[in-house]
Design a protein around this motif. Structure first.
Motif, PDB file in Angstrom:
ATOM      1  N   ALA A   1      20.468 -30.904  51.604  1.00 23.41           N
ATOM      2  CA  ALA A   1      21.935 -30.951  51.595  1.00 23.41           C
ATOM      3  C   ALA A   1      22.448 -31.764  50.407  1.00 23.41           C
ATOM      4  N   GLU A   2      21.830 -32.910  50.144  1.00 22.21           N
ATOM      5  CA  GLU A   2      22.235 -33.725  48.991  1.00 22.21           C
ATOM      6  C   GLU A   2      21.988 -32.979  47.689  1.00 22.21           C
ATOM      7  N   LEU A   3      20.860 -32.279  47.599  1.00 21.90           N
ATOM      8  CA  LEU A   3      20.546 -31.533  46.381  1.00 21.90           C
ATOM      9  C   LEU A   3      21.531 -30.375  46.183  1.00 21.90           C
ATOM     10  N   GLU A   4      21.872 -29.689  47.260  1.00 20.75           N
ATOM     11  CA  GLU A   4      22.857 -28.607  47.148  1.00 20.75           C
ATOM     12  C   GLU A   4      24.182 -29.151  46.621  1.00 20.75           C
ATOM     13  N   ASN A   5      24.615 -30.305  47.123  1.00 21.31           N
ATOM     14  CA  ASN A   5      25.843 -30.928  46.628  1.00 21.31           C
ATOM     15  C   ASN A   5      25.720 -31.276  45.151  1.00 21.31           C
ATOM     16  N   ARG A   6      24.578 -31.827  44.775  1.00 25.59           N
ATOM     17  CA  ARG A   6      24.346 -32.191  43.367  1.00 25.59           C
ATOM     18  C   ARG A   6      24.394 -30.945  42.483  1.00 25.59           C
ATOM     19  N   VAL A   7      23.712 -29.899  42.884  1.00 23.74           N
ATOM     20  CA  VAL A   7      23.686 -28.659  42.096  1.00 23.74           C
ATOM     21  C   VAL A   7      25.097 -28.078  41.976  1.00 23.74           C
ATOM     22  N   ASN A   8      25.860 -28.143  43.050  1.00 20.79           N
ATOM     23  CA  ASN A   8      27.223 -27.610  43.019  1.00 20.79           C
ATOM     24  C   ASN A   8      28.156 -28.412  42.129  1.00 20.79           C
ATOM     25  N   ASP A   9      27.744 -29.618  41.715  1.00 20.24           N
ATOM     26  CA  ASP A   9      28.520 -30.447  40.782  1.00 20.24           C
ATOM     27  C   ASP A   9      28.207 -30.155  39.316  1.00 20.24           C
ATOM     28  N   ASP A  10      27.194 -29.326  39.049  1.00 17.58           N
ATOM     29  CA  ASP A  10      26.838 -28.969  37.674  1.00 17.58           C
ATOM     30  C   ASP A  10      27.961 -28.119  37.081  1.00 17.58           C
ATOM     31  N   PRO A  11      28.519 -28.511  35.931  1.00 14.83           N
ATOM     32  CA  PRO A  11      29.570 -27.694  35.311  1.00 14.83           C
ATOM     33  C   PRO A  11      29.150 -26.241  35.085  1.00 14.83           C
ATOM     34  N   PHE A  12      27.871 -26.005  34.820  1.00 11.00           N
ATOM     35  CA  PHE A  12      27.401 -24.631  34.644  1.00 11.00           C
ATOM     36  C   PHE A  12      27.537 -23.830  35.941  1.00 11.00           C
ATOM     37  N   VAL A  13      27.290 -24.479  37.078  1.00 13.79           N
ATOM     38  CA  VAL A  13      27.427 -23.804  38.371  1.00 13.79           C
ATOM     39  C   VAL A  13      28.908 -23.628  38.695  1.00 13.79           C
ATOM     40  N   ILE A  14      29.687 -24.678  38.492  1.00 16.68           N
ATOM     41  CA  ILE A  14      31.125 -24.621  38.790  1.00 16.68           C
ATOM     42  C   ILE A  14      31.798 -23.476  38.049  1.00 16.68           C
ATOM     43  N   GLU A  15      31.447 -23.301  36.780  1.00 17.40           N
ATOM     44  CA  GLU A  15      32.100 -22.293  35.931  1.00 17.40           C
ATOM     45  C   GLU A  15      31.335 -20.972  35.881  1.00 17.40           C
ATOM     46  N   ASN A  16      30.359 -20.800  36.783  1.00 20.58           N
ATOM     47  CA  ASN A  16      29.608 -19.550  36.898  1.00 20.58           C
ATOM     48  C   ASN A  16      28.882 -19.155  35.612  1.00 20.58           C
ATOM     49  N   VAL A  17      28.424 -20.153  34.868  1.00 20.88           N
ATOM     50  CA  VAL A  17      27.554 -19.894  33.715  1.00 20.88           C
ATOM     51  C   VAL A  17      26.155 -19.548  34.225  1.00 20.88           C
ATOM     52  N   VAL A  18      25.773 -20.181  35.327  1.00 20.79           N
ATOM     53  CA  VAL A  18      24.492 -19.919  35.975  1.00 20.79           C
ATOM     54  C   VAL A  18      24.697 -19.738  37.468  1.00 20.79           C
TER      55      VAL A  18
END
Length: 100
Positions: A57-74
């Motif tokens: 759960a903590e890792l999922e939150n961390r990954v969701n904070d990546d600007p690349f994930v937020i902006e759908n780059v990855v």
């Protein structure tokens, strides 16, 4: 232990604009003792991360904070591995019940 694959999506062209934020996000992962290895998926498919010392759960939150994930780059895919045996140099990855 977790393997994270960050695979480029259709918004890959925006990666350059977000790279500084992505690198800061990676730095935080190392500073927090969560990321062990970060590198590129070949050939030019995105990135990969080996992480530990965190919950899913903590890792999922961390990954969701990546600007690349937020902006759908990855798009992110997280796989969890429960190590059963390691090289002696990686014993710290074993669950405490098997580390002895």
């Amino acid at each position: 232990m977790f393997i994270i694959q960050l695979k480029f999506s259709s918004n890959k062209a925006q990666a350059g604009q977000l790279m500084d934020g992505h690198k800061e996000w990676i730095k935080r992962g190392f500073d927090d003792g969560v990321f062990l290895v970060v590198g590129s998926l070949q050939p030019n498919l995105g990135g990969g991360i080996v992480a530990h010392n965190t919950s899913r759960a903590e890792l999922e939150n961390r990954v969701n904070d990546d600007p690349f994930v937020i902006e759908n780059v990855v798009t992110a895919e997280i796989s969890e591995i429960t190590p059963a045996r390691t090289d002696d140099r990686l014993k710290f990855l074993l669950p405490e019940t098997t580390a002895s």
